[in-house]
Design an enzyme around this catalytic site. Structure first.
Site, PDB file in Angstrom:
ATOM      1  N   SER A 111       0.800  -1.224   0.000  1.00  0.00           N
ATOM      2  CA  SER A 111       0.000   0.000   0.000  1.00  0.00           C
ATOM      3  C   SER A 111       0.832   1.273   0.000  1.00  0.00           C
ATOM      4  O   SER A 111       0.398   2.293  -0.536  1.00  0.00           O
ATOM      5  CB  SER A 111      -0.926   0.032   1.217  1.00  0.00           C
ATOM      6  OG  SER A 111      -1.902  -0.972   1.132  1.00  0.00           O
ATOM      7  N   HIS A 172      -0.576   5.508   8.816  1.00  0.00           N
ATOM      8  CA  HIS A 172      -0.541   4.276   8.025  1.00  0.00           C
ATOM      9  C   HIS A 172      -0.190   4.596   6.572  1.00  0.00           C
ATOM     10  O   HIS A 172      -0.176   5.756   6.158  1.00  0.00           O
ATOM     11  CB  HIS A 172      -1.888   3.566   8.121  1.00  0.00           C
ATOM     12  CG  HIS A 172      -1.813   2.086   8.026  1.00  0.00           C
ATOM     13  ND1 HIS A 172      -2.458   1.370   7.040  1.00  0.00           N
ATOM     14  CD2 HIS A 172      -1.161   1.175   8.780  1.00  0.00           C
ATOM     15  CE1 HIS A 172      -2.232   0.081   7.204  1.00  0.00           C
ATOM     16  NE2 HIS A 172      -1.430  -0.069   8.251  1.00  0.00           N
ATOM     17  N   GLU A 280      -9.127   7.147  17.229  1.00  0.00           N
ATOM     18  CA  GLU A 280      -8.815   5.892  17.907  1.00  0.00           C
ATOM     19  C   GLU A 280      -7.326   5.837  18.196  1.00  0.00           C
ATOM     20  O   GLU A 280      -6.528   6.512  17.535  1.00  0.00           O
ATOM     21  CB  GLU A 280      -9.212   4.680  17.045  1.00  0.00           C
ATOM     22  CG  GLU A 280     -10.693   4.383  16.977  1.00  0.00           C
ATOM     23  CD  GLU A 280     -11.234   3.786  18.273  1.00  0.00           C
ATOM     24  OE1 GLU A 280     -10.432   3.302  19.104  1.00  0.00           O
ATOM     25  OE2 GLU A 280     -12.467   3.801  18.451  1.00  0.00           O
ATOM     26  N   ASP A 326      -9.360  -3.047   3.385  1.00  0.00           N
ATOM     27  CA  ASP A 326      -8.141  -3.849   3.262  1.00  0.00           C
ATOM     28  C   ASP A 326      -7.968  -4.778   4.451  1.00  0.00           C
ATOM     29  O   ASP A 326      -7.668  -5.969   4.289  1.00  0.00           O
ATOM     30  CB  ASP A 326      -6.949  -2.901   3.151  1.00  0.00           C
ATOM     31  CG  ASP A 326      -5.614  -3.610   3.121  1.00  0.00           C
ATOM     32  OD1 ASP A 326      -5.316  -4.261   2.101  1.00  0.00           O
ATOM     33  OD2 ASP A 326      -4.856  -3.509   4.108  1.00  0.00           O
ATOM     34  N   HIS A 330      -7.718  -8.864   4.663  1.00  0.00           N
ATOM     35  CA  HIS A 330      -6.583  -9.578   5.249  1.00  0.00           C
ATOM     36  C   HIS A 330      -7.049 -10.615   6.271  1.00  0.00           C
ATOM     37  O   HIS A 330      -6.445 -11.682   6.404  1.00  0.00           O
ATOM     38  CB  HIS A 330      -5.619  -8.604   5.920  1.00  0.00           C
ATOM     39  CG  HIS A 330      -4.680  -7.914   4.976  1.00  0.00           C
ATOM     40  ND1 HIS A 330      -3.851  -8.608   4.108  1.00  0.00           N
ATOM     41  CD2 HIS A 330      -4.420  -6.602   4.777  1.00  0.00           C
ATOM     42  CE1 HIS A 330      -3.121  -7.741   3.418  1.00  0.00           C
ATOM     43  NE2 HIS A 330      -3.459  -6.518   3.793  1.00  0.00           N
ATOM     44  N   HIS A 368      -4.609  -1.457  -4.446  1.00  0.00           N
ATOM     45  CA  HIS A 368      -4.241  -2.811  -4.885  1.00  0.00           C
ATOM     46  C   HIS A 368      -5.445  -3.723  -4.731  1.00  0.00           C
ATOM     47  O   HIS A 368      -6.479  -3.350  -4.162  1.00  0.00           O
ATOM     48  CB  HIS A 368      -3.055  -3.341  -4.064  1.00  0.00           C
ATOM     49  CG  HIS A 368      -3.333  -3.327  -2.582  1.00  0.00           C
ATOM     50  ND1 HIS A 368      -4.173  -4.228  -1.974  1.00  0.00           N
ATOM     51  CD2 HIS A 368      -2.905  -2.498  -1.596  1.00  0.00           C
ATOM     52  CE1 HIS A 368      -4.247  -3.966  -0.681  1.00  0.00           C
ATOM     53  NE2 HIS A 368      -3.495  -2.902  -0.431  1.00  0.00           N
ATOM     54  N   HIS A 460      -2.206  -9.498  -0.489  1.00  0.00           N
ATOM     55  CA  HIS A 460      -2.633  -8.704  -1.635  1.00  0.00           C
ATOM     56  C   HIS A 460      -2.553  -9.553  -2.895  1.00  0.00           C
ATOM     57  O   HIS A 460      -2.027 -10.675  -2.886  1.00  0.00           O
ATOM     58  CB  HIS A 460      -1.729  -7.485  -1.808  1.00  0.00           C
ATOM     59  CG  HIS A 460      -1.784  -6.526  -0.670  1.00  0.00           C
ATOM     60  ND1 HIS A 460      -0.923  -5.450  -0.543  1.00  0.00           N
ATOM     61  CD2 HIS A 460      -2.609  -6.461   0.421  1.00  0.00           C
ATOM     62  CE1 HIS A 460      -1.200  -4.779   0.545  1.00  0.00           C
ATOM     63  NE2 HIS A 460      -2.213  -5.372   1.154  1.00  0.00           N
TER      64      HIS A 460
END
Length: 497
Positions: A111, A172, A280, A326, A330, A368, A460
């Protein structure tokens, strides 16, 4: 004579095309009527060559064509339809293309460099953020001299405001690509001791807000901005080893701070004061687990961001990420994946409703794909997160009877090539038997789709993703393109005169 006759017949057919269409037996079918209407809409399209005052880049992390299909089906079925006929808001955008997502050293991408390619115009190395092709992953000595100029820096220099919204941590990979330059995407609150000239990602966000590049930042990741062990707003603790309290420093420098729905709703959105909102300690909650009173939806955050940024008469750039699409992929958990996918679609609809196609380029894409797959042969209306039901040969919906595999057991519509739901077990020497599965079990929010290759986290995929667009210069999205071209369309759109 034969050729002359054939040409004459073709000319006659063309001249009487509309008349002939009315004579075909299928002309009264709604499918036929809708098909003709679609062609008329396409013929009426006129490219928008205005200068883009605003650019909104919406990224559903991991939302490949397969995941997008599942979201379309789920959304449509939740609305009472079969699902297939449903159209997500961005699927109605007039222009689209396929996007090749590989990194310069990886066929299956990460990513960080995929998002960074969209923000700088060049492809990059796996796990890097906004560093050129001579930079090496985890080698901070290769950062100097390889830093790339971001789209945010370019438009901020031109007087535009810049915002970031994400359901993931703001530090991130995908949101970091708006502002950070680092040799490793996981250096969110610290860098190795030997990297004395490097800055962690949270510090880079703070510095970008101080310098005026980033004006509005809303998402998760509170722990990376607070000192190690420091008590946080909702009971967690900070992680910064350098002892800095970037939240307090930002407030002292004049920024507004919010940490839940109530404090977010109290923000001054007149565009005069920077906003740092950390909802958060880590990522924001999945949509399936979110409470409106606890943290706002992605659509609500999108609304706040646009209200804030729109006060700049010179325009703005806003990147919005649905990061948890995403993460649920996962996990192999399709039920949460599609619910976050629907929340992303609602955010797109919000952005579209609040802006004008005449001056705002809206781009919807993914960074992706994932290793998701779909089984057959399922009848229409089969719940996308449930068991595959058979085709009803006399109707248009499924027959209510689960399809069975050669082992005599039913299977779900969707599965993954790898992941935590693998049917192979270590205690059986990596052999396995598919367990019995009921529709109730398959539809449970916590159900993990069956997978083949055992992995703790599903991977991915290198498959192309789609990009949908509308607004100034959106017609440049066509065919199959490299991912870094997205930057170049954005740059042309804001530069065109």
């Amino acid at each position: 004579m034969k050729n002359i006759t054939a040409i004459s017949l073709l000319a006659l057919a063309a001249a009487n095309a509309s008349f002939a269409q009315d004579l075909v037996p299928q002309a009264t079918s709604q499918w036929y009527i809708d098909g003709q209407a679609t062609v008329e809409q396409m013929l009426a399209r006129q490219p928008n060559t205005n200068t883009a005052k605003n650019v909104i880049l919406l990224i559903a992390d991991g939302n490949g064509v397969g995941t997008n299909y599942a979201t379309r089906m789920f959304d449509g079925q939740q609305k009472g339809g079969f699902g297939d006929e449903n159209v997500l808001p961005y699927e109605a955008f007039p222009y689209l293309a396929l996007v090749k997502t590989y990194n310069i050293n990886a066929s299956t991408p990460d990513s960080a460099p995929t998002a960074a390619a969209m923000n700088t115009g060049v492809k990059q190395r796996f796990n890097l953020v906004n560093l050129g092709e001579n930079a090496i992953t985890k080698d901070c000595t290769t950062e100097a001299g390889n830093e790339l100029t971001t789209f945010a820096e370019i438009v901020a220099e031109a007087g535009k405001s810049v915002g970031i919204v994400s359901t993931a941590r703001l530090t991130h990979a995908t949101p970091a690509a708006v502002y950070a330059k680092t040799a490793y995407r996981n250096w969110e609150d610290a860098v190795p001791d030997e990297c004395d000239t490097s800055r962690d990602i949270a510090t880079q966000l703070f510095d970008s807000m101080q310098s005026g590049v980033i004006d509005f930042a809303m998402g998760g990741g509170r722990r990376h901005f607070a000192p190690d062990g420091a008590a946080l707003d909702e009971g967690g603790t900070g992680r910064r080893k350098d002892g800095r309290d970037l939240i307090a420093e930002a407030q002292a420098a004049g920024a507004q701070y919010a940490w839940n729905t109530e404090t977010a709703m109290a923000l001054n959105l007149d565009g005069s004061t920077p906003v740092l909102a950390l909802m958060e300690d880590s990522h924001m909650k999945y949509e399936a687990d979110r409470d409106d009173s606890d943290e706002p939806s992605l659509a609500a955050m999108t609304k706040m961001a646009i209200e804030y940024l729109a006060h700049n008469e010179g325009g703005y750039f806003l990147e919005i990420e649905a990061g948890r699409v995403d993460h649920a992929n996962h996990d192999g958990n399709l039920a949460r994946t599609v619910r976050d996918g629907v929340a992303f679609a609602e955010a797109v609809a919000m952005a579209d409703a609040m802006t004008d196609d005449a001056d705002t380029l809206i781009i919807v894409t993914a960074d992706h794909d994932h290793a998701i797959s779909f089984n057959g042969y399922c009848g229409r209306g089969t719940p996308i997160t449930g068991l595959c039901m058979g085709v009803d040969n006399e109707g248009i919906g499924h027959n209510g009877v689960p399809e069975l595999a050669s082992d005599g057991r039913p299977y779900t519509v969707a599965g993954y090539l790898n992941g935590a739901g693998s049917v192979l077990r270590e205690d059986m020497n990596w052999a396995g038997v598919r367990p019995e599965l009921t529709q109730e079990e398959a539809l449970d929010i916590d159900y993990l789709q069956q997978a083949l290759i055992p992995r703790s986290s599903e991977t991915h995929s290198p498959v192309d993703v789609a990009v949908y667009a509308k607004g100034p210069w959106a017609h440049l999205f066509d065919g199959t393109i490299e991912q870094n071209v997205i930057f170049h369309v954005m740059h042309h759109a804001v530069s065109a005169r």
